[in-house]
Design an enzyme around this catalytic site. Structure first.
Site, PDB file in Angstrom:
ATOM      1  N   HIS A  29     -14.898 -42.886  41.385  1.00  0.00           N
ATOM      2  CA  HIS A  29     -14.365 -44.485  41.325  1.00  0.00           C
ATOM      3  C   HIS A  29     -14.633 -45.184  40.087  1.00  0.00           C
ATOM      4  O   HIS A  29     -13.683 -45.340  39.411  1.00  0.00           O
ATOM      5  CB  HIS A  29     -15.055 -45.286  42.616  1.00  0.00           C
ATOM      6  CG  HIS A  29     -14.409 -46.679  42.808  1.00  0.00           C
ATOM      7  ND1 HIS A  29     -13.736 -46.900  43.747  1.00  0.00           N
ATOM      8  CD2 HIS A  29     -14.499 -47.506  42.093  1.00  0.00           C
ATOM      9  CE1 HIS A  29     -13.296 -48.185  43.600  1.00  0.00           C
ATOM     10  NE2 HIS A  29     -13.914 -48.543  42.602  1.00  0.00           N
ATOM     11  N   GLU A  30     -15.989 -44.970  39.760  1.00  0.00           N
ATOM     12  CA  GLU A  30     -16.365 -45.987  38.456  1.00  0.00           C
ATOM     13  C   GLU A  30     -15.660 -45.077  37.203  1.00  0.00           C
ATOM     14  O   GLU A  30     -15.241 -45.470  36.105  1.00  0.00           O
ATOM     15  CB  GLU A  30     -17.728 -45.930  38.363  1.00  0.00           C
ATOM     16  CG  GLU A  30     -18.402 -46.952  39.494  1.00  0.00           C
ATOM     17  CD  GLU A  30     -17.362 -48.160  39.685  1.00  0.00           C
ATOM     18  OE1 GLU A  30     -17.148 -48.923  38.586  1.00  0.00           O
ATOM     19  OE2 GLU A  30     -17.361 -48.695  40.745  1.00  0.00           O
ATOM     20  N   HIS A  33     -12.145 -45.919  36.681  1.00  0.00           N
ATOM     21  CA  HIS A  33     -11.942 -47.135  35.843  1.00  0.00           C
ATOM     22  C   HIS A  33     -12.115 -47.029  34.350  1.00  0.00           C
ATOM     23  O   HIS A  33     -11.559 -47.066  33.518  1.00  0.00           O
ATOM     24  CB  HIS A  33     -13.077 -48.158  36.426  1.00  0.00           C
ATOM     25  CG  HIS A  33     -12.616 -48.763  37.606  1.00  0.00           C
ATOM     26  ND1 HIS A  33     -11.457 -48.900  38.024  1.00  0.00           N
ATOM     27  CD2 HIS A  33     -13.584 -48.960  38.741  1.00  0.00           C
ATOM     28  CE1 HIS A  33     -11.502 -49.508  39.185  1.00  0.00           C
ATOM     29  NE2 HIS A  33     -12.636 -49.636  39.817  1.00  0.00           N
TER      30      HIS A  33
END
Length: 227
Positions: A29-30, A33
């Site tokens: 997820h990170e 980004h």
């Protein structure tokens, strides 16, 4: 260890499966980004070493503890400077939505792998009952948790991705009014965490929705394999 079992939202014997799932889910997820922010011209995350699949740089201890205890939590947010984007609003939306979409992708892939293991007889070949149960528990947690994180992160409350997306799509004249309510987000999360029974109407419906998404994809893949 009974006191720990009473505190945790998840059964103690399933804790390792939750931690493995969170390591994978939060890390991708990170990373998503950071990866897209860097690709679009913002080196902030890269300079801080966040464009990596190393879980250690993405984890927030308090966020993980709260997720295990309260049912919701977070990883370390990736810093993004939208001023470095050639198209700040469009690219900002893509960077924000990349995180939740990575969890959706993990949930879909997890469901596909599980269905394939079942359809090709791999699960039936596992003669050890404990190993068989462990595989079932892991795939159930992995898929549903990733679908839950996909939905949870799209909630339009700061500091969640859904709010960042909302910031980039609303008219600029509304940004000031929108930001006036940011301070209330912490209070909202505290109410969800502290008030007895509140999670029944907030977190629990998201889990049920995540399970529904899992079943839909499972039925789709079963149909694809002619089952």
């Amino acid at each position: 260890m009974e006191w720990l079992d009473q505190i945790l939202r998840v059964p103690l014997d399933q804790l390792p499966f939750y931690l493995i799932t969170l390591v994978i889910a939060f890390t991708l997820h990170e990373f998503s980004h950071a990866y897209f922010a860097n690709k679009f011209g913002d080196p902030t995350a890269k300079l801080l070493g966040r464009v990596t699949l190393n879980p250690a740089v993405h984890f927030d201890l308090l966020g993980i503890i709260l997720l295990l205890i309260a049912g919701f939590g977070w990883a370390r947010p990736v810093p993004v400077n939208r001023d470095n984007f050639s198209k700040p609003r469009l690219m900002g939306v893509i960077v924000s939505v990349a995180g939740p979409l990575s969890n959706l992708l993990l949930g879909v892939l997890g469901t596909l792998v599980y269905v394939m293991l079942a359809q090709f007889g791999v699960l039936d070949s596992i003669t050890n009952e404990k190993l068989f149960q462990a595989v079932l528990i892991f795939f159930n947690l992995f898929t549903v948790m990733n679908f839950f994180l996909f939905l949870f992160n799209l909630i339009p409350l700061p500091p969640l991705d859904g709010y960042r997306i909302l910031e980039d799509v609303v008219p600029r004249r509304m940004l000031g009014k929108l930001q006036q309510y940011e301070q209330w987000s912490v209070l909202i999360f505290l109410v969800i965490l502290i008030v007895p029974g509140m999670q029944r109407y907030t977190i629990s419906p998201l889990y049920h929705a995540a399970e529904a998404i899992y079943f839909q994809f499972a039925h789709l893949f079963l149909a694809m394999f002619g089952a």
